[in-house]
Design an enzyme around this catalytic site. Sequence first.
Site, short mmCIF file in Angstrom:
data_model
loop_
_atom_site.label_atom_id
_atom_site.label_comp_id
_atom_site.label_asym_id
_atom_site.label_seq_id
_atom_site.Cartn_x
_atom_site.Cartn_y
_atom_site.Cartn_z
CE1 TYR A 39 -45.83 -64.48 97.58
CE2 TYR A 39 -47.00 -62.53 98.39
CZ TYR A 39 -45.83 -63.28 98.30
OH TYR A 39 -44.70 -62.84 98.92
CG ASP A 40 -52.52 -61.04 98.50
OD1 ASP A 40 -51.27 -60.93 98.44
OD2 ASP A 40 -53.31 -60.27 97.90
CG LEU A 86 -15.89 -46.54 90.87
CD1 LEU A 86 -17.05 -46.94 89.98
CD2 LEU A 86 -14.77 -47.56 90.76
CD GLU A 121 -19.89 -54.70 87.54
OE1 GLU A 121 -20.41 -54.01 88.44
OE2 GLU A 121 -18.82 -55.30 87.68
CE LYS A 123 -20.32 -44.34 88.77
NZ LYS A 123 -21.32 -43.59 89.52
CG ASP A 125 -27.92 -41.98 89.26
OD1 ASP A 125 -27.16 -41.84 90.22
OD2 ASP A 125 -28.33 -41.05 88.56
NE ARG A 144 -18.79 -45.10 98.79
CZ ARG A 144 -18.31 -43.86 98.85
NH1 ARG A 144 -19.09 -42.89 99.24
NH2 ARG A 144 -17.06 -43.61 98.55
CD GLU A 181 -25.39 -47.60 93.59
OE1 GLU A 181 -24.39 -48.12 94.14
OE2 GLU A 181 -25.50 -46.38 93.35
CE1 TYR A 233 -20.80 -51.70 94.21
CE2 TYR A 233 -22.88 -51.18 93.15
CZ TYR A 233 -21.90 -50.88 94.07
OH TYR A 233 -22.02 -49.78 94.84
CE LYS A 298 -17.09 -52.79 89.54
NZ LYS A 298 -18.20 -53.53 90.18
CE LYS A 322 -20.56 -39.28 86.10
NZ LYS A 322 -21.44 -39.45 87.24
CB CYS A 416 -46.42 -6.43 76.51
SG CYS A 416 -45.83 -7.14 78.05
CB CYS A 419 -47.84 -4.17 80.65
SG CYS A 419 -46.74 -3.78 79.27
CB CYS A 434 -42.63 -5.48 76.57
SG CYS A 434 -43.60 -4.33 77.55
CB CYS A 440 -43.93 -3.89 81.45
SG CYS A 440 -44.22 -5.66 81.28
#
Length: 682
Positions: A39-40, A86, A121, A123, A125, A144, A181, A233, A298, A322, A416, A419, A434, A440
């Site tokens: 490919y290269d 939304l 679909e 959602k 992120d 957007r 997205e 989408y 939707k 969500k 402790c 200390c 302590c 301390c």
Amino acid sequence: MTAPSKALIRELGDLRRQIEHHNRLYYRHDSPEIPDQEYDRLFDRLLEIEREWPELATPDSPSQRIGSEPLSGFVQVTHEIPMLSLDKVTSEAELTRFESRIQKRLDSQNDNDTALEYSCEPKIDGVAVSLLYEDGLLVRGATRGDGTSGEDITHNVRTIDEIPLRLEGTGLPKRLEVRGEVYMTKSGFAKMNAAAEKAGEKVFVNPRNAAAGTLRQLDSRITARRPLKMFCYSYGLVEGASLPDTLSGVFEKFAGWGLPVNPDRKSCRGVAACYAYCEKLLGKRNDLDYEIDGVVIKVDRFDLQDELGMNARTPRWAMAYKFPAEEVATVLNAVEFQVGRTGTITPVARLEPVFVGGVTVSNATLHNMDEVARLGLKIGDAVIIRRAGDVIPKIVSVIPDRRPQQARIIEAPSSCPVCGSDIEHIEDEVLMRCTGGLFCRAQRTQSIIHFASRAAMDIDGLGVKLIEQLVDQELVSSVADIYGLDVATLAGLERMGEKSAGNLVAAIGKSKQVTLARFLFALGIREVGEATAHALATHFGTLAAVMSATEEDLVAIPDIGHVMAHHISAFFTEEHNRTVIQALLDAGVVPAETTPVNRDALPLNGQTWVVTGTLEAMGRSEAKEKLQKLGAKVAGSVSKNTDCVIAGPGAGSKLDKAEELGVRVIDESAFLSLLKQHDIPV
Ligand code: IVH
């Protein structure tokens, strides 16, 4: 100058076709036919020809994907059709209400009693992006932005292998704006961050930020090296051809034109089926190689979408469901013991860093040794950790059959860890403390951090790192020493200059004028939170009166019990504390006297309020003080005991919770009129 030969032009066309073919196999079908070197070789030959004959370069040549010289800035793009956001829900019940609202609107106009078809679909992120194709050729990519206008990122979207530079197939519109997205795969993100960390470069906190940061690169050669992908989408503009009359039909068309669409989408009849889809997807969430935060549902038919129309910013025909908290598995590498302000020693889990709930987590609190026992935790264990929204991550459970042989028992320290002082065990041995007190270093540091914090003396610029330096260099050993700091001393510290030292000295000076409530809270008396400090201030009115109150005087105040009364009285009896308070007063700190009030007469007495989102007229802590003046208790979370929630823009889960529980919600203007009604100035 000679013209390129016919043979060369033919070779060029062949190369481009071959490369596109291999791209498709590689990116879309995950089944490359030729080895990478082959490919290269094709790609290098393409670049060679285009370099020699620049006039033969075309905007849809695969060579476009390697990026170009950096731009000097971004150009704004106005979206002819706004890009919407939304509404969201988090429960099946709310989803059902969404459907009822739709049915009601549609029923008044049609008589359809069959369940509606929805497109469900994942959602994603990522970052919402618009792509403009003219005669099938990609001519513009834009973010957007605020929905009305975004930034031109054509140079960057061209480098995303999955995005066709030219659409294939037939029936193409003259102009078509595709929306979707752009995201970074989880695996790509992990690889990229690992490499960045190795090279000592900045790492991104999560795939979404990485995608957003990458799309904002002026130098598209950098973008080209980052693993971005896209799912389409929806669409905006369409001219010169008509699209199918359902969204599911459009997805088929998009796929045929070579646009990437999500294979995990599904058409569902009725909202119950949509919910089943949501649950199924939630189960698959961690197996997907992209971050999702829910499902978008939707209405499939565009004529019904048109009929339903819009609310202010959101369509009535779509809803985001969500997902709740996220849980993942990781490994417990170690347990360390941290010493807090009052000496409490807390085990903290050091985890193999893991991406959960939107961030990379490497620590989790274990609360106390009881919790360690409850979980049956050992060092080296595989554990499930949970991070819901933005709450502190916690270990939910151990995965027993993944316990390594060399897993080690977690031993509580015998002295402790900071200390070396003795440890006292309290509350049935569950809590360790302590006994070093301000001897301390950890307790000293924590008490100063608390003293300077926003809700206490609010000393701007006196942060954790600086306080650690001040304590380590023995420049400050009690909170009173803060007021003796000068510019010369501060300017000599790490990451401080003359200017910031000057600002800090000014902030320290400003903090001398403080309300009695804040001052009392700042002292860090065990068990005394903001609300109790406020109750003490309004009840006694002066510092002297609080200091000389007996335990009986104290328990007379609502919400102060015997234990708290004991802590308060013990605090003010302790000689060392009295010395520090005197030193603060000598340094010029003036806790403002408050007129003692009759709480019963206050309009919001006995009520619990919550403030969420942003307020325009004042900060949240100011709103809190004003509510307390009216007698209300101000809580940080919504429960069935909440009387009212003040919700500003950006309010999230607390508002949802209030609505779910049917708690009264008011906006900022209603709050302002309440203040006005009671003569509280803003
Ligand atoms: S549809 C009106 N579908 O979610 C339709 N949005 O809160 C608007 N998003 O800005 C968008 N995956 O960035 C749609 N499958 C999906 C999505 C999706 C992620 C994002 C998008 C939008 C935000 C809305």
